[in-house]
Write a protein that holds these residues in place. Structure first.
Motif, mmCIF file in Angstrom:
data_model
loop_
_atom_site.group_PDB
_atom_site.id
_atom_site.type_symbol
_atom_site.label_atom_id
_atom_site.label_comp_id
_atom_site.label_asym_id
_atom_site.label_seq_id
_atom_site.Cartn_x
_atom_site.Cartn_y
_atom_site.Cartn_z
ATOM 1 N N ILE A 181 -36.309 -53.118 -35.982
ATOM 2 C CA ILE A 181 -36.933 -52.830 -37.275
ATOM 3 C C ILE A 181 -38.320 -52.218 -37.129
ATOM 4 C CG2 ILE A 181 -37.627 -53.827 -39.487
ATOM 5 C CD1 ILE A 181 -34.602 -53.988 -38.852
ATOM 6 N N ALA A 182 -39.083 -52.634 -36.152
ATOM 7 C CA ALA A 182 -40.499 -52.285 -36.049
ATOM 8 C C ALA A 182 -40.710 -50.834 -35.621
ATOM 9 C CB ALA A 182 -41.188 -53.220 -35.056
ATOM 10 N N ALA A 183 -41.904 -50.332 -35.881
ATOM 11 C CA ALA A 183 -42.311 -49.028 -35.366
ATOM 12 C C ALA A 183 -42.486 -49.121 -33.854
ATOM 13 C CB ALA A 183 -43.614 -48.592 -36.034
ATOM 14 N N ASP A 184 -42.470 -47.975 -33.198
ATOM 15 C CA ASP A 184 -42.516 -47.953 -31.739
ATOM 16 C C ASP A 184 -43.805 -48.515 -31.166
ATOM 17 O OD1 ASP A 184 -40.010 -46.819 -31.661
ATOM 18 O OD2 ASP A 184 -40.751 -44.758 -31.497
ATOM 19 N N ASP A 185 -44.892 -48.458 -31.931
ATOM 20 C CA ASP A 185 -46.182 -48.882 -31.381
ATOM 21 C C ASP A 185 -46.439 -50.385 -31.517
ATOM 22 O OD1 ASP A 185 -46.487 -48.926 -34.109
ATOM 23 O OD2 ASP A 185 -48.406 -47.872 -34.146
ATOM 24 N N VAL A 186 -45.534 -51.112 -32.124
ATOM 25 C CA VAL A 186 -45.699 -52.562 -32.240
ATOM 26 C C VAL A 186 -45.513 -53.196 -30.856
ATOM 27 C CG1 VAL A 186 -44.666 -54.676 -33.160
ATOM 28 C CG2 VAL A 186 -45.033 -52.709 -34.653
ATOM 29 N N GLU A 187 -46.441 -54.046 -30.475
ATOM 30 C CA GLU A 187 -46.367 -54.731 -29.184
ATOM 31 C C GLU A 187 -45.789 -56.130 -29.384
ATOM 32 O OE1 GLU A 187 -49.934 -54.628 -26.905
ATOM 33 O OE2 GLU A 187 -50.444 -52.581 -27.531
ATOM 34 N N ILE A 188 -44.758 -56.446 -28.615
ATOM 35 C CA ILE A 188 -44.040 -57.711 -28.790
ATOM 36 C C ILE A 188 -44.161 -58.547 -27.528
ATOM 37 C CG2 ILE A 188 -41.835 -58.783 -29.378
ATOM 38 C CD1 ILE A 188 -40.956 -56.097 -30.558
ATOM 39 N N THR A 189 -44.536 -59.804 -27.712
ATOM 40 C CA THR A 189 -44.551 -60.786 -26.629
ATOM 41 C C THR A 189 -43.520 -61.861 -26.945
ATOM 42 O OG1 THR A 189 -46.907 -60.436 -26.182
ATOM 43 C CG2 THR A 189 -45.925 -62.495 -25.375
ATOM 44 N N THR A 190 -42.625 -62.140 -25.999
ATOM 45 C CA THR A 190 -41.604 -63.172 -26.197
ATOM 46 C C THR A 190 -41.929 -64.373 -25.325
ATOM 47 O OG1 THR A 190 -39.903 -61.576 -26.795
ATOM 48 C CG2 THR A 190 -39.158 -63.708 -25.991
ATOM 49 N N LEU A 191 -41.835 -65.561 -25.899
ATOM 50 C CA LEU A 191 -42.286 -66.774 -25.221
ATOM 51 C C LEU A 191 -41.292 -67.300 -24.195
ATOM 52 C CD1 LEU A 191 -43.933 -68.662 -28.237
ATOM 53 C CD2 LEU A 191 -45.018 -67.155 -26.557
ATOM 54 N N VAL A 192 -40.073 -67.620 -24.614
ATOM 55 C CA VAL A 192 -39.099 -68.226 -23.704
ATOM 56 C C VAL A 192 -38.627 -67.178 -22.704
ATOM 57 C CG1 VAL A 192 -36.883 -69.390 -23.505
ATOM 58 C CG2 VAL A 192 -38.387 -69.912 -25.427
ATOM 59 N N GLN A 193 -38.886 -67.421 -21.447
ATOM 60 C CA GLN A 193 -38.607 -66.462 -20.390
ATOM 61 C C GLN A 193 -37.168 -66.557 -19.890
ATOM 62 O OE1 GLN A 193 -41.150 -64.065 -19.343
ATOM 63 N NE2 GLN A 193 -41.595 -64.847 -21.392
ATOM 64 N N PRO A 194 -36.677 -65.491 -19.230
ATOM 65 C CA PRO A 194 -35.291 -65.487 -18.737
ATOM 66 C C PRO A 194 -34.982 -66.693 -17.866
ATOM 67 C CG PRO A 194 -36.256 -63.296 -18.536
ATOM 68 C CD PRO A 194 -37.366 -64.211 -18.968
ATOM 69 N N GLY A 195 -33.819 -67.283 -18.106
ATOM 70 C CA GLY A 195 -33.383 -68.438 -17.338
ATOM 71 C C GLY A 195 -33.855 -69.763 -17.875
#
Length: 324
Positions: free
Chosen positions: A43-57
């Protein structure tokens, strides 16, 4: 006098550049889980910076945040999570005064702005919960309060119909942020809705051959997915993914496996425990793996579509080789 004017021009130019940079800077968004990140990216524009908390695994049921992730929360313009039923490690933190006004629960619609009249994407009546294959007769009108609480399954991102609703909620939140490009958000949402409808129809058709197979899962993360696509979920190995099941429950599942039609056990990479091999020893069972956290899915605008397709691919591996 000339130097003074020249200095003034430089200062004015610098101020203009700083203002432009501020206007063009993308919003800072934090998401709790990778599948939520995929929806925001759609949904977001390309310039939105996203940080995700729960890491792989890792598991969202008992995750421990890093200091850098706490700093990302502090800098965030918007924080998206499912809700306290899922990310229990965030409940106290996001409920505090520091983050409460920037936090949006996609399960409950908390803090999601009201839809403005005349909005092209605000009316959920056509895509409401009453269209689900799982028989949940929920309200067709989504308005501003989701009906996913009261002890219901919190794995809402696995249901494509609910994912579309979540995309609309994300759209409305992002549209309120300073400097938001509403036209880009509108276009991205429309694109996502159309792509999701096309993918959902294709997946539904692909899954036709497996509707007679009895599926078993490691824990109850996938009830919404199998319900939406009218698959047969015959048993769940453990009701609590953090604990090994009791002897009585294991015996019950084993009996179901013995009596099942082409039983297939779908395991999860986050819970790579070998004991499910021991409890299925000697039984004629097919194994496959699906990942509710989309660990290996590319994070781009089409990531959520690819995620749904990966789940369907995992189920199709339950078919006998001569039926694929």
């Amino acid at each position: 006098m000339i130097i003074s004017r020249f200095t003034g021009v430089i200062a004015l130019g610098a101020a203009t550049l700083l203002a432009s940079a501020s206007t063009l800077a993308g919003a800072q968004v934090v998401t709790s889980l990778k599948p939520i990140e995929l929806l925001v990216r759609a949904i977001a524009a390309d310039d939105v910076e996203i940080t995700t908390l729960v890491q792989p695994g890792a598991s969202p049921h008992n995750y421990s945040m890093k200091p850098s992730q706490r700093r990302a929360l502090e800098a965030a313009d918007a924080i998206f999570w499912v809700g306290p039923e899922m990310e229990t490690f965030l409940t106290r933190l996001l409920g505090g005064s520091e983050f409460r006004d920037r936090t949006y629960s996609l399960m409950h619609g908390e803090n999601v702005p009201e839809v403005q009249s005349g909005s092209d994407h605000g009316d959920h009546d056509e895509h409401g919960h009453h269209n689900h294959h799982d028989g949940h007769e929920e309200s067709g009108a989504h308005d501003n309060h989701h009906d996913h609480g009261s002890g219901e399954d919190p794995h809402i991102w696995l249901d494509p119909a609910l994912a579309v609703e979540m995309g609309r909620d994300i759209h409305r939140v992002l549209a309120t942020l300073e400097g938001a490009d509403i036209h880009v958000l509108d276009d991205n949402l429309a694109r996502f809705e159309q792509a999701m409808a096309k993918a959902e129809a294709a997946i539904d058709q692909r899954l036709t051959p497996v509707r007679d197979i009895d599926l078993f899962t490691y824990h109850n993360a996938f009830t919404r997915f199998v319900g939406h696509y009218n698959l047969n979920l015959e048993g769940i190995l453990t009701l609590n993914p953090e604990l090994s099941p009791g002897a009585g429950h294991i015996a019950e599942v084993q009996e179901k496996l013995r009596n099942a039609n082409q039983p297939c056990l779908l395991t999860e990479p986050q819970f790579n425990r070998q004991w499910w091999r021991s409890i299925t020893e000697g039984l004629d069972i097919t194994f496959s793996t699906w990942d509710p956290l989309a660990t290996d899915i590319e994070t781009d605008q089409d990531g959520y579509i690819a995620f749904q397709q990966s789940l369907a691919d995992a189920v199709l591996k339950c078919l006998p080789e001569d039926a694929q």
